[in-house]
Design a protein around this motif. Structure first.
Motif, mmCIF file in Angstrom:
data_model
loop_
_atom_site.group_PDB
_atom_site.id
_atom_site.type_symbol
_atom_site.label_atom_id
_atom_site.label_comp_id
_atom_site.label_asym_id
_atom_site.label_seq_id
_atom_site.Cartn_x
_atom_site.Cartn_y
_atom_site.Cartn_z
ATOM 1 N N HIS A 109 49.621 35.674 37.966
ATOM 2 C CA HIS A 109 48.514 34.856 37.481
ATOM 3 C C HIS A 109 47.204 35.549 37.824
ATOM 4 N N LEU A 110 46.073 34.875 37.608
ATOM 5 C CA LEU A 110 44.750 35.417 37.895
ATOM 6 C C LEU A 110 44.086 34.622 39.005
ATOM 7 N N VAL A 111 43.229 35.280 39.756
ATOM 8 C CA VAL A 111 42.366 34.607 40.725
ATOM 9 C C VAL A 111 40.939 34.883 40.281
ATOM 10 N N ALA A 112 40.143 33.833 40.169
ATOM 11 C CA ALA A 112 38.746 33.979 39.736
ATOM 12 C C ALA A 112 37.851 33.221 40.700
ATOM 13 N N TRP A 113 36.665 33.779 40.959
ATOM 14 C CA TRP A 113 35.690 33.134 41.824
ATOM 15 C C TRP A 113 34.301 33.585 41.419
ATOM 16 N N PRO A 114 33.290 32.734 41.649
ATOM 17 C CA PRO A 114 31.922 33.135 41.329
ATOM 18 C C PRO A 114 31.544 34.391 42.113
ATOM 19 N N GLU A 115 30.751 35.241 41.484
ATOM 20 C CA GLU A 115 30.416 36.530 42.096
ATOM 21 C C GLU A 115 29.816 36.378 43.489
ATOM 22 N N TYR A 116 28.996 35.352 43.675
ATOM 23 C CA TYR A 116 28.361 35.153 44.978
ATOM 24 C C TYR A 116 29.001 34.009 45.747
ATOM 25 N N GLY A 117 30.227 33.651 45.380
ATOM 26 C CA GLY A 117 30.936 32.582 46.059
ATOM 27 C C GLY A 117 31.747 33.109 47.225
ATOM 28 N N GLY A 118 32.284 32.198 47.982
ATOM 29 C CA GLY A 118 33.083 32.561 49.139
ATOM 30 C C GLY A 118 34.566 32.381 48.878
ATOM 31 N N VAL A 119 35.339 32.457 49.944
ATOM 32 C CA VAL A 119 36.788 32.326 49.854
ATOM 33 C C VAL A 119 37.185 30.949 49.336
ATOM 34 N N ASP A 120 36.435 29.926 49.713
ATOM 35 C CA ASP A 120 36.762 28.567 49.286
ATOM 36 C C ASP A 120 36.520 28.335 47.798
ATOM 37 N N ASP A 121 35.811 29.231 47.132
ATOM 38 C CA ASP A 121 35.508 29.076 45.710
ATOM 39 C C ASP A 121 36.549 29.721 44.805
ATOM 40 N N ARG A 122 37.546 30.381 45.382
ATOM 41 C CA ARG A 122 38.569 31.046 44.564
ATOM 42 C C ARG A 122 39.453 30.017 43.886
ATOM 43 N N ARG A 123 39.796 30.285 42.636
ATOM 44 C CA ARG A 123 40.691 29.423 41.867
ATOM 45 C C ARG A 123 41.774 30.277 41.228
ATOM 46 N N HIS A 124 42.996 29.776 41.246
ATOM 47 C CA HIS A 124 44.138 30.486 40.670
ATOM 48 C C HIS A 124 44.404 29.908 39.284
ATOM 49 N N TRP A 125 44.445 30.770 38.270
ATOM 50 C CA TRP A 125 44.575 30.375 36.868
ATOM 51 C C TRP A 125 45.792 31.046 36.251
ATOM 52 N N HIS A 126 46.437 30.350 35.295
ATOM 53 C CA HIS A 126 47.361 31.032 34.400
ATOM 54 C C HIS A 126 46.523 31.988 33.552
ATOM 55 N N LYS A 127 47.076 33.112 33.183
ATOM 56 C CA LYS A 127 46.319 34.071 32.385
ATOM 57 C C LYS A 127 45.898 33.460 31.045
ATOM 58 N N ALA A 128 46.785 32.735 30.389
ATOM 59 C CA ALA A 128 46.459 32.114 29.102
ATOM 60 C C ALA A 128 45.368 31.055 29.265
ATOM 61 N N CYS A 129 45.389 30.324 30.354
ATOM 62 C CA CYS A 129 44.364 29.293 30.590
ATOM 63 C C CYS A 129 42.995 29.937 30.820
ATOM 64 N N TRP A 130 42.962 31.049 31.555
ATOM 65 C CA TRP A 130 41.686 31.735 31.772
ATOM 66 C C TRP A 130 41.139 32.269 30.451
ATOM 67 N N ASN A 131 42.019 32.806 29.605
ATOM 68 C CA ASN A 131 41.571 33.333 28.317
ATOM 69 C C ASN A 131 41.085 32.229 27.390
ATOM 70 N N ALA A 132 41.570 31.002 27.569
ATOM 71 C CA ALA A 132 41.189 29.878 26.709
ATOM 72 C C ALA A 132 40.178 28.956 27.379
#
Length: 108
Positions: free
Chosen positions: A68-91
């Motif tokens: 899967h993918l992990v996405a977080w705001p560029e200036y965010g911290g560890v608590d801002d990370r979110r795990h996404w399905h690849k298809a969900c991130w693309n949509a």
């Protein structure tokens, strides 16, 4: 029959081709989402064995060991990370902003 030649034609660097970049090696890339830059990194399923995450795009659980993918705001911290399905991130731009959960669904 001669062997196949996998070198790019025209002397171009393989990493300069569109759609192929450092991300294929597991490094992170930057994408824009909701008006800010987000860091995005692919996670191999083998590295996430024993862990379960909930995708914010579809509100479904990402099973243990699933890539899967992990996405977080560029200036965010560890608590801002979110795990996404690849298809969900693309949509993500085509989905509604409010996810409806059932009464019994966990809130994580």
């Amino acid at each position: 029959m001669s062997p196949r030649n996998n070198r790019p034609r025209g002397g171009e660097n393989p990493d300069d081709r569109p759609g192929i970049g450092l991300d294929r090696f597991g490094l992170e890339r930057t994408e824009e989402y909701q008006g800010e830059d987000w860091k995005v990194r692919h996670v191999a399923g083998a590295s996430a064995v024993g862990k379960r995450y909930r995708c914010p795009g579809c509100d479904q659980e990402i099973p243990s060991g699933t890539p899967h993918l992990v996405a977080w705001p560029e200036y965010g911290g560890v608590d801002d990370r979110r795990h996404w399905h690849k298809a969900c991130w693309n949509a993500k731009d085509r989905r509604t902003t409010k996810v409806q959960r059932s009464r019994n669904a966990p809130k994580y």
